[in-house]
Scaffold this motif. Sequence first.
Motif, PDB file in Angstrom:
ATOM      1  N   ASN A  92      29.677 -19.877  53.212  1.00  0.00           N
ATOM      2  CA  ASN A  92      30.754 -19.029  53.715  1.00  0.00           C
ATOM      3  C   ASN A  92      30.140 -17.780  54.320  1.00  0.00           C
ATOM      4  O   ASN A  92      29.028 -17.376  53.963  1.00  0.00           O
ATOM      5  N   SER A  93      30.829 -17.154  55.240  1.00  0.00           N
ATOM      6  CA  SER A  93      30.207 -16.095  56.029  1.00  0.00           C
ATOM      7  C   SER A  93      29.960 -14.817  55.242  1.00  0.00           C
ATOM      8  O   SER A  93      29.015 -14.084  55.534  1.00  0.00           O
ATOM      9  N   VAL A  94      30.775 -14.530  54.241  1.00  0.00           N
ATOM     10  CA  VAL A  94      30.590 -13.296  53.470  1.00  0.00           C
ATOM     11  C   VAL A  94      29.259 -13.326  52.717  1.00  0.00           C
ATOM     12  O   VAL A  94      28.413 -12.436  52.853  1.00  0.00           O
ATOM     13  N   GLU A  95      29.052 -14.381  51.922  1.00  0.00           N
ATOM     14  CA  GLU A  95      27.805 -14.497  51.169  1.00  0.00           C
ATOM     15  C   GLU A  95      26.617 -14.773  52.087  1.00  0.00           C
ATOM     16  O   GLU A  95      25.493 -14.336  51.802  1.00  0.00           O
ATOM     17  N   HIS A  96      26.875 -15.491  53.176  1.00  0.00           N
ATOM     18  CA  HIS A  96      25.811 -15.812  54.133  1.00  0.00           C
ATOM     19  C   HIS A  96      25.237 -14.522  54.725  1.00  0.00           C
ATOM     20  O   HIS A  96      24.007 -14.341  54.796  1.00  0.00           O
TER      21      HIS A  96
END
Length: 358
Positions: A92-96
Amino acid sequence: MKKSRVFFIRADGAEPSALLGRKVRDVLSPTGFIQKLEPEDFVALKIHFGEKGNTGHIKPSWLRELAAEITRKSPRAFLTDSNTLYTGPRSNSVEHIRLAWSHGFTPDALGLPIVIADGLSGGDYGESRSGSGRVASAKIAGAIMRSDALLGLSHVTGHVQTGIGAALKNLGMGCASRAGKLDQHAVVHPRVNKKLCKNCGLCLAHCPAAAMIQNPDNVEIDGTKCTGCGECLVACKYGAIKIRWDEDSLRIQEKVAEYAFLVARRFPPKIAFVNFLIRVTKDCDCMARTQPPIVGDVGFLASTDPVAVDRASADLVLERAGGTDVFRKGYDIDWSRQFSHAEKIGLGTTRYELVELK
């Protein structure tokens, strides 16, 4: 077809970061990529930020000079990758983005924002249709589809499914949305050798699809859940999980090449590739651990032709290894299939002129 030019600068990862950064900038320069950029262009710098715990990925300090030169020409440049098919911090983009920051890819360090190309959880993509081949319609990450220029920054490594991971894989698999990755992996069918299986359960912990079933004596794979990602092959310490290398690897390599073609055709002439032959490892940077190199450092290569730059990269690695095919030594895969298929469909050529820069 005439030969493609591939530019090459020798480098060693032990050299000062500032020197390595200048070499990366200098190896790209003669491709003419930066000169073609316009101030209004959205410029995607496609990179793998490295899995959590991985230490072999491209280092942000090596990109500082290059990033500065690109942003002077086009302030809309950005670093990008797409979300992974398997679960974890890159799904997912947040953790990425937080993971990328933890590896040093911050706006303060490089002056570049990060855009995860297929959105919050992999659902932002467009389709690029093909008239033939294994891929009828490629599901390409939305930010890649909407960019005006693309620079592939690829750490050359071995790979469990394609034998080699470099520009073609970064372009084909790396620019695909999660749905596109599933489409490419769907041709891979792992199988468990019950005689070799120790029933240790390690593969269960690594399977992102919960497809591993633990029976009293051994594990088995639920084919209705398996996505073909290959995580279980790497996780198994006993060689009990296999794929049919000749069949499954051939199909996925051809799909990667076709996805790469459908991505690349959106960008002529604003596309180029830099391959990093520093700390070349058996497995790709999706592995959440430090890996020993399989060959000494070679340097940096650049070209506007992804097929030529990958072929030249493979040749230089084998030459550095004294003629030993260190990629096939890791996994018994004919990795050249991705090059020949990419050449067949018109993505580029395996015939190249190596231009060494000082």
